[in-house]
Design a protein around this motif. Sequence first.
Motif, PDB file in Angstrom:
ATOM      1  N   ILE A 232      42.590  -4.644 -10.967  1.00 46.13           N
ATOM      2  CA  ILE A 232      42.494  -3.529 -11.635  1.00 46.13           C
ATOM      3  C   ILE A 232      41.622  -1.825 -10.303  1.00 46.13           C
ATOM      4  CG2 ILE A 232      43.577  -1.534 -12.729  1.00 46.13           C
ATOM      5  CD1 ILE A 232      44.202  -3.589 -15.060  1.00 46.13           C
ATOM      6  N   VAL A 233      42.675  -1.523  -9.892  1.00 53.37           N
ATOM      7  CA  VAL A 233      42.050  -0.460  -9.706  1.00 53.37           C
ATOM      8  C   VAL A 233      41.560   0.803 -11.034  1.00 53.37           C
ATOM      9  CG1 VAL A 233      41.157   1.644  -7.314  1.00 53.37           C
ATOM     10  CG2 VAL A 233      42.108  -0.676  -6.984  1.00 53.37           C
ATOM     11  N   ASP A 234      40.281   1.684 -11.283  1.00 55.53           N
ATOM     12  CA  ASP A 234      40.435   2.386 -12.116  1.00 55.53           C
ATOM     13  C   ASP A 234      40.051   3.295 -11.615  1.00 55.53           C
ATOM     14  OD1 ASP A 234      40.434   3.427 -14.701  1.00 55.53           O
ATOM     15  OD2 ASP A 234      39.144   1.969 -15.262  1.00 55.53           O
ATOM     16  N   GLN A 235      40.550   4.668 -12.060  1.00 52.21           N
ATOM     17  CA  GLN A 235      40.045   6.137 -11.370  1.00 52.21           C
ATOM     18  C   GLN A 235      39.927   6.163 -12.815  1.00 52.21           C
ATOM     19  OE1 GLN A 235      42.868   9.181 -11.166  1.00 52.21           O
ATOM     20  NE2 GLN A 235      43.695   8.179  -9.541  1.00 52.21           N
ATOM     21  N   ALA A 236      39.494   5.658 -13.998  1.00 49.18           N
ATOM     22  CA  ALA A 236      37.939   5.916 -14.890  1.00 49.18           C
ATOM     23  C   ALA A 236      36.512   4.977 -14.339  1.00 49.18           C
ATOM     24  CB  ALA A 236      39.063   5.454 -16.402  1.00 49.18           C
ATOM     25  N   ALA A 237      37.248   4.314 -13.577  1.00 52.26           N
ATOM     26  CA  ALA A 237      35.693   3.758 -14.087  1.00 52.26           C
ATOM     27  C   ALA A 237      34.716   4.507 -13.142  1.00 52.26           C
ATOM     28  CB  ALA A 237      35.812   2.354 -11.854  1.00 52.26           C
TER      29      ALA A 237
END
Length: 297
Positions: A232-237
């Motif tokens: 999952i590509v997470d903007q919150a990473a």
Amino acid sequence: MPRFAVRPIMVAAITVAAWSGFVPAAAQPTQALIRGDASGDITVANAALTYADLASLADASEVVLRAQIRKVSRLKPEQAPGLPAGTARVLIEAKTQTVLSGPAMGETVRYLADVPLDAKGKLPKLKKQIMLVFARTVAGRPGELRLVDGAAQIAWSGADEMRTRGILTELLSPEAPPRIKGVREVLYVPGNLVGEGETQVFLQTQNNAPVSLTVVRRPGMAKAWGVSLSEIVDQAARTPERDTLTWYRLACFLPRSMPAGASLSGSADQVRAAAADYAYVVEQLGECTRTRPAVVD
């Protein structure tokens, strides 16, 4: 690019390989067992070792241990052909004090070493020295070791052992980040507002585990970026902290600029935006500073 700086010598560090059952007449087989290049100054002061130095050593090791040198036997020059001037080949026996990682070891370990001589052409005093050893075992030969490179034995200090233990804990974690091999592809997606957009960088890893970077642009705000270790590509990473294994994987092995052809964006403006975001990540990671060459598997 990683920076290599030669530091003053505090103790004699050693080029070490597996001990093959020492036979004085077997000069050529003994020579072949030495791993790494013994030429030049291969030693550094322990205080100068960086996180990247220790991570490189630990990552390549099958076994990491603390040992005290008990016996040093110097080979004759004809038994060690090809040695650079100012060095001697020795057979070392050391007492195992503790194994930080890897299989259990016996009381005694053995290995060959190429040791820099002092100004008078004599061996430095190695007996009773305590060392951290980064090595691989030799199949079928209990107690015999091969260091992961020519200088993979360092004079012991409590601080270095503590740092090494922390790195080993990260390496052995089920959530350990994989080794980075390169950039697989880069995508830039423009937003609805002027100056808004997102760059996604998908990395190639040694075990094909997913690793991706995300850079988010919002009007009037500083760029935000993070790393994801899942599909999952997470903007919150979040961004990795310096001197952690995730930071090391990225700072020391990402290409310094976005590889040509990696971007799958459509327009020239989008390619430039993706390259700028990639450069921003590299800048934020900072330099992978080393005082010794990286270990080559």
